[in-house]
Design an enzyme around this catalytic site. Sequence first.
Site, PDB file in Angstrom:
ATOM      1  N   SER A 180      34.169  52.923  42.075  1.00 12.79           N
ATOM      2  CA  SER A 180      33.761  54.233  41.576  1.00 12.79           C
ATOM      3  C   SER A 180      34.620  55.384  42.077  1.00 12.79           C
ATOM      4  O   SER A 180      34.600  56.452  41.487  1.00 12.79           O
ATOM      5  CB  SER A 180      32.300  54.484  41.945  1.00 12.79           C
ATOM      6  N   HIS A 208      30.229  51.045  36.273  1.00  2.39           N
ATOM      7  CA  HIS A 208      31.203  51.955  35.648  1.00  2.39           C
ATOM      8  C   HIS A 208      31.948  51.320  34.486  1.00  2.39           C
ATOM      9  O   HIS A 208      32.709  51.991  33.802  1.00  2.39           O
ATOM     10  CB  HIS A 208      32.219  52.442  36.685  1.00  2.39           C
ATOM     11  N   LYS A 244      25.550  55.692  32.892  1.00  3.57           N
ATOM     12  CA  LYS A 244      26.951  56.128  32.831  1.00  3.57           C
ATOM     13  C   LYS A 244      27.446  56.074  31.382  1.00  3.57           C
ATOM     14  O   LYS A 244      27.002  56.880  30.576  1.00  3.57           O
ATOM     15  CB  LYS A 244      27.753  55.309  33.830  1.00  3.57           C
TER      16      LYS A 244
HETATM   17  C1  LIG Z   1      26.597  54.725  39.959  1.00  2.96           C
HETATM   18  C2  LIG Z   1      26.463  53.361  40.520  1.00  2.96           C
HETATM   19  C3  LIG Z   1      25.218  52.829  40.777  1.00  2.96           C
HETATM   20  C4  LIG Z   1      23.958  53.633  40.617  1.00  2.96           C
HETATM   21  O1  LIG Z   1      23.583  53.696  39.286  1.00  2.96           O
HETATM   22  P1  LIG Z   1      22.264  54.545  38.887  1.00  2.96           P
HETATM   23  O2  LIG Z   1      21.723  53.855  37.697  1.00  2.96           O
HETATM   24  O3  LIG Z   1      22.766  55.924  38.633  1.00  2.96           O
HETATM   25  O4  LIG Z   1      21.358  54.467  40.059  1.00  2.96           O
HETATM   26  C5  LIG Z   1      25.134  51.526  41.209  1.00  2.96           C
HETATM   27  N1  LIG Z   1      26.232  50.788  41.403  1.00  2.96           N
HETATM   28  C6  LIG Z   1      27.476  51.279  41.187  1.00  2.96           C
HETATM   29  C7  LIG Z   1      28.668  50.410  41.405  1.00  2.96           C
HETATM   30  C8  LIG Z   1      27.624  52.591  40.747  1.00  2.96           C
HETATM   31  O5  LIG Z   1      28.829  53.102  40.557  1.00  2.96           O
END
Ligand SMILES: *Cc1c(COP(=O)(O)O)cnc(C)c1O
Length: 394
Positions: A180, A208, A244
């Site tokens: 990320s 992502h 996302k």
């Molecule tokens: C953003 C992210 C999360 C969290 O996702 P949410 O649904 O916003 O809680 C979990 N794992 C990774 C790798 C992320 O980048």
Amino acid sequence: MDPLRWVDDQLRQLEDADLLRKLPPPLRAAGAVVEIDGAQVINFSSNDYLGLAADQRLIEAAANACYQQGLGRGASPLVSGRSELHDQLEKRLAEFFATDAALLFPTSFAANAGIIPALVDRADAIYGDEKNHASIIDGCRLSRAQRHIYPHTDMAALEQMLAGGKQYRRRLIVSDSLFSMDGDLAPLPQLAALAEKYNAMLMVDEAHAIGVFGAQGRGVAEHFATEDPTLEQRIHIRVGTFAKALGAAGGFVYGSSALIRWLANRARTYVFSTAHPAAICAAGLVALEIVDSEPNRRSTVLENASQLRNQLRQRNWDTGPSTSQIIPLQIGSPARTMQIAQLLRDRGIWAPGIRPPSVPPDQSLLRLGITAAHTPQMLDSLVSALSEVREIVK
Ligand SMILES: *Cc1c(COP(=O)(O)O)cnc(C)c1O
């Protein structure tokens, strides 16, 4: 004496180290252009990679579901929180990823925090990439398993750790698929090969990557399927989010039906948390349809990112190891990073500075999230604003 006085001291220390985070001004609207403090800015801060967060089709589906099903679910899924739409979406996810089953969580942070402790315990071991997401790290901590952290994507180091740890009852290898902050990919074919060789479970978080990578938008595992056609089936536990690229909210896990039944019994963040609104599921169903029917969105976001990366590299910006729609501009000092972010904002560009603890000390960066909704003109504005800013801070 105020027992909370230590908080003031700690906050002052953060401020002195340029590490104090302040809530940004509230944003209006979602998409490539947003309003902050009454001013329009081009938004490079978001993970809305396919530009779906403001899509009318998702919004209408969510609104209609709300009118029909109500808003709050009132209970956890095992009690009575699971609506028809939760059921439909779990089946649709299983179909989309060609797995037996899937399970929805309130967020994917909650998914990771609940899944990992359901898989391993004191007698077991976890092997994780040093750059794994905070939710994976917290899941590992909660599990009480022995943790082995390997240097970022270093497969030789991982193999050495695996070779030296045969005494454990169960072993779990866990990694982000698309990191990320660095925007690079995990070597999933090699991870799967090591998992097989050492008889370990393999868990991959595609948060992502879903919607962006892979011919059908299934993520990095599908992206590597061109060189390793069985890869997707060989990753035992796979996690994703609707928050996302899919433009909505909510996390999920997909895999074998035995795995999903086990997690529905034992993942505490599933069992003890209220099911999320059915409206969210309605939007998720539409988002998956759009991923299927509008593949041009994922080619646009990757094309946008690669053009921007080239332009930035030509101008000697350090974009780190990025090969994706996440482009870090490596700056170093937190003070300088925040100064650049402010100067960009003065020029109508919203790009967040990322400081420790999100990144290691002295590796602060500006994180650019590129989406399918960014136009070539918006990307040009970013490049020229960066050139101006560099003259000021050099
Ligand atoms: C953003 C992210 C999360 C969290 O996702 P949410 O649904 O916003 O809680 C979990 N794992 C990774 C790798 C992320 O980048």
